[in-house]
Enzyme design. Sequence first.
Site, PDB file in Angstrom:
ATOM      1  N   HIS A  81     -12.688 -29.185 -24.209  1.00 40.55           N
ATOM      2  CA  HIS A  81     -13.574 -28.889 -23.073  1.00 40.55           C
ATOM      3  C   HIS A  81     -13.064 -29.557 -21.804  1.00 40.55           C
ATOM      4  CE1 HIS A  81     -17.051 -27.897 -20.717  1.00 40.55           C
ATOM      5  NE2 HIS A  81     -17.285 -29.180 -20.486  1.00 40.55           N
ATOM      6  N   ASP A 106     -18.396 -23.147 -22.125  1.00 41.83           N
ATOM      7  CA  ASP A 106     -17.168 -22.381 -21.870  1.00 41.83           C
ATOM      8  C   ASP A 106     -17.316 -20.934 -22.359  1.00 41.83           C
ATOM      9  OD1 ASP A 106     -15.922 -24.697 -20.867  1.00 41.83           O
ATOM     10  OD2 ASP A 106     -15.553 -25.366 -22.916  1.00 41.83           O
TER      11      ASP A 106
HETATM   12  P1  NAD Z   1     -27.072 -37.043 -14.351  1.00 40.12           P
HETATM   13  O1  NAD Z   1     -26.486 -38.186 -13.607  1.00 40.12           O
HETATM   14  O2  NAD Z   1     -27.953 -36.105 -13.602  1.00 40.12           O
HETATM   15  O3  NAD Z   1     -27.911 -37.593 -15.596  1.00 40.12           O
HETATM   16  C1  NAD Z   1     -27.427 -38.547 -16.468  1.00 40.12           C
HETATM   17  C2  NAD Z   1     -28.599 -39.379 -16.961  1.00 40.12           C
HETATM   18  O4  NAD Z   1     -28.099 -40.329 -17.896  1.00 40.12           O
HETATM   19  C3  NAD Z   1     -29.305 -40.178 -15.850  1.00 40.12           C
HETATM   20  O5  NAD Z   1     -30.688 -39.899 -15.852  1.00 40.12           O
HETATM   21  C4  NAD Z   1     -29.022 -41.622 -16.210  1.00 40.12           C
HETATM   22  O6  NAD Z   1     -30.076 -42.505 -15.860  1.00 40.12           O
HETATM   23  C5  NAD Z   1     -28.863 -41.504 -17.727  1.00 40.12           C
HETATM   24  N1  NAD Z   1     -28.172 -42.637 -18.342  1.00 40.12           N
HETATM   25  C6  NAD Z   1     -27.126 -43.356 -17.889  1.00 40.12           C
HETATM   26  N2  NAD Z   1     -26.825 -44.329 -18.763  1.00 40.12           N
HETATM   27  C7  NAD Z   1     -27.695 -44.207 -19.798  1.00 40.12           C
HETATM   28  C8  NAD Z   1     -27.893 -44.922 -20.999  1.00 40.12           C
HETATM   29  N3  NAD Z   1     -27.147 -45.982 -21.331  1.00 40.12           N
HETATM   30  N4  NAD Z   1     -28.881 -44.526 -21.813  1.00 40.12           N
HETATM   31  C9  NAD Z   1     -29.670 -43.466 -21.494  1.00 40.12           C
HETATM   32  N5  NAD Z   1     -29.534 -42.763 -20.359  1.00 40.12           N
HETATM   33  C10 NAD Z   1     -28.553 -43.138 -19.520  1.00 40.12           C
HETATM   34  O7  NAD Z   1     -25.873 -36.245 -15.036  1.00 40.12           O
HETATM   35  P2  NAD Z   1     -25.916 -34.775 -15.676  1.00 40.12           P
HETATM   36  O8  NAD Z   1     -25.591 -33.779 -14.638  1.00 40.12           O
HETATM   37  O9  NAD Z   1     -27.168 -34.622 -16.467  1.00 40.12           O
HETATM   38  O10 NAD Z   1     -24.631 -34.856 -16.656  1.00 40.12           O
HETATM   39  C11 NAD Z   1     -24.636 -35.734 -17.764  1.00 40.12           C
HETATM   40  C12 NAD Z   1     -23.294 -35.704 -18.474  1.00 40.12           C
HETATM   41  O11 NAD Z   1     -23.082 -34.405 -19.056  1.00 40.12           O
HETATM   42  C13 NAD Z   1     -22.077 -35.944 -17.566  1.00 40.12           C
HETATM   43  O12 NAD Z   1     -21.172 -36.794 -18.228  1.00 40.12           O
HETATM   44  C14 NAD Z   1     -21.472 -34.557 -17.394  1.00 40.12           C
HETATM   45  O13 NAD Z   1     -20.104 -34.599 -17.115  1.00 40.12           O
HETATM   46  C15 NAD Z   1     -21.763 -33.965 -18.750  1.00 40.12           C
HETATM   47  N6  NAD Z   1     -21.714 -32.504 -18.820  1.00 40.12           N
HETATM   48  C16 NAD Z   1     -21.187 -31.959 -19.951  1.00 40.12           C
HETATM   49  C17 NAD Z   1     -21.129 -30.594 -20.098  1.00 40.12           C
HETATM   50  C18 NAD Z   1     -20.556 -29.983 -21.338  1.00 40.12           C
HETATM   51  O14 NAD Z   1     -20.261 -28.784 -21.332  1.00 40.12           O
HETATM   52  N7  NAD Z   1     -20.401 -30.708 -22.430  1.00 40.12           N
HETATM   53  C19 NAD Z   1     -21.614 -29.763 -19.074  1.00 40.12           C
HETATM   54  C20 NAD Z   1     -22.143 -30.347 -17.934  1.00 40.12           C
HETATM   55  C21 NAD Z   1     -22.193 -31.735 -17.816  1.00 40.12           C
HETATM   56  C1  LMR Z   2     -18.682 -28.255 -16.948  1.00 36.64           C
HETATM   57  O1  LMR Z   2     -17.816 -27.649 -17.583  1.00 36.64           O
HETATM   58  O2  LMR Z   2     -19.350 -27.707 -16.049  1.00 36.64           O
HETATM   59  C2  LMR Z   2     -18.960 -29.681 -17.304  1.00 36.64           C
HETATM   60  O3  LMR Z   2     -18.029 -30.176 -18.208  1.00 36.64           O
HETATM   61  C3  LMR Z   2     -19.136 -30.563 -16.113  1.00 36.64           C
HETATM   62  C4  LMR Z   2     -17.878 -30.782 -15.327  1.00 36.64           C
HETATM   63  O4  LMR Z   2     -17.572 -31.946 -15.037  1.00 36.64           O
HETATM   64  O5  LMR Z   2     -17.225 -29.816 -14.961  1.00 36.64           O
END
Ligand code: NAD
Ligand code: LMR
Length: 369
Positions: free
Chosen positions: A210, A175
């Site tokens: 967030h 953010d």
């Molecule tokens: P993605 O689907 O590309 O990757 C997620 C990975 O997690 C996959 O490889 C999957 O196999 C793995 N996974 C699922 N269950 C698991 C387990 N029990 N143990 C280990 N690995 C496991 O998703 P992404 O784009 O990498 O996003 C991941 C998460 O991060 C989402 O929940 C998304 O909303 C979040 N996110 C948070 C922020 C933030 O600012 N905090 C920003 C972007 C995304």
């Molecule tokens: C973001 O802010 O980009 C992440 O939290 C992923 C989402 O679901 O928007």
Amino acid sequence: MPTDLQNTTTIKIVVLGAAGGIGQSLSLLIKSQIHYMVRGTQSDIRIHLALYDINEDMVSGVVADLSHVDTPVTISAHYNDGLQECLTNASIILIPAGVPRKPGMTRDDLFTVNAGIVSQLTDSIIKYCDLSKLFILLISNPINSLVPVMIQKLISSENNGYGIEKRLFGITILDSTRGSTFLKDTIISQKTSSGLHNMEMPQVPVIGGHSGNTIIPVYSQCPAADNLSQETINHLVHRVQYGGDEIVQAKKGKGSATLSMAHSSFKMLTKFMDLLLGNTPDITITSFISLRDSKNEPIAQGSIELQSRIQDLQFFAIPTEVTLQGINEIKYKIIDYLNSKESNDLLPICINELKKNIDQGLNFHKSIK
Ligand code: NAD
Ligand code: LMR
């Protein structure tokens, strides 16, 4: 925190969910860049990057690929029942495991699935890690509810007593990354004077939570924004609050932000590496944290009178000073410095929404009993 092995200190960085969009790009940044932080006088330090995912083929492939990157960072792949080996002696764990949003979904819609995943991983962390030294950086959404889910497990574990609640951080830095980027773009397009030179980025503090209107970009505390109209600031605030949606829509069902998130979480990791490497005794970071410990006492020092605005909240994203022992001071002053719009409009809406998100997280374990 480093493990001493025969005069060699190993810092083990673990990524859980390493085969996904964030996991892969974050792991590349760590493998290719993190060794630059080790100084000449620290020649006995080794860095080990341990990657775990339930997607065995992908995590094996990612590690095979990264193992050709010519840096001295050791790398290992773990899957299925390989969590113990992956987690043992971990210094810092980053968790992007879980499902991302699709268009039309809110982060809350991810709660049930991701709370289950994060909760199971927490069980393994409790079992295999030294909680007295560990740092945990949670990336999976919804941050506002999953930090409470994790905290509850961690503080009720037999292993507790080590103040692990002072070392769990919900990552909200994206953010702030967005707040700074959108502001710089606006300054350039409006040709506004900002006091910044061309290659300098503004730093925008962001507090609250967030998701949507729990995100409070504090443009009043960013001098580079001083010459912008209130209308422009309102537009920037809204864009930061819903910046995640822009990416979810642009990816058309193929996921949410990964590259900007990997960049942001890597920035956060480098701060923790400065601590672990002993380059500094403390760091200042903003993340979504527990404001209270397992005895419901304030988790760290901070000015009591300034806590009153958020005294009903157990969790909040706020700047903190962190040492190797964890959160040492909460910088509550930022709440006192909010301007009237931030204080009277944005903060009450945030508090109201956050309470619901936090309760959802705190009730998770009850609901599955
Ligand atoms: P993605 O689907 O590309 O990757 C997620 C990975 O997690 C996959 O490889 C999957 O196999 C793995 N996974 C699922 N269950 C698991 C387990 N029990 N143990 C280990 N690995 C496991 O998703 P992404 O784009 O990498 O996003 C991941 C998460 O991060 C989402 O929940 C998304 O909303 C979040 N996110 C948070 C922020 C933030 O600012 N905090 C920003 C972007 C995304
Ligand atoms: C973001 O802010 O980009 C992440 O939290 C992923 C989402 O679901 O928007």
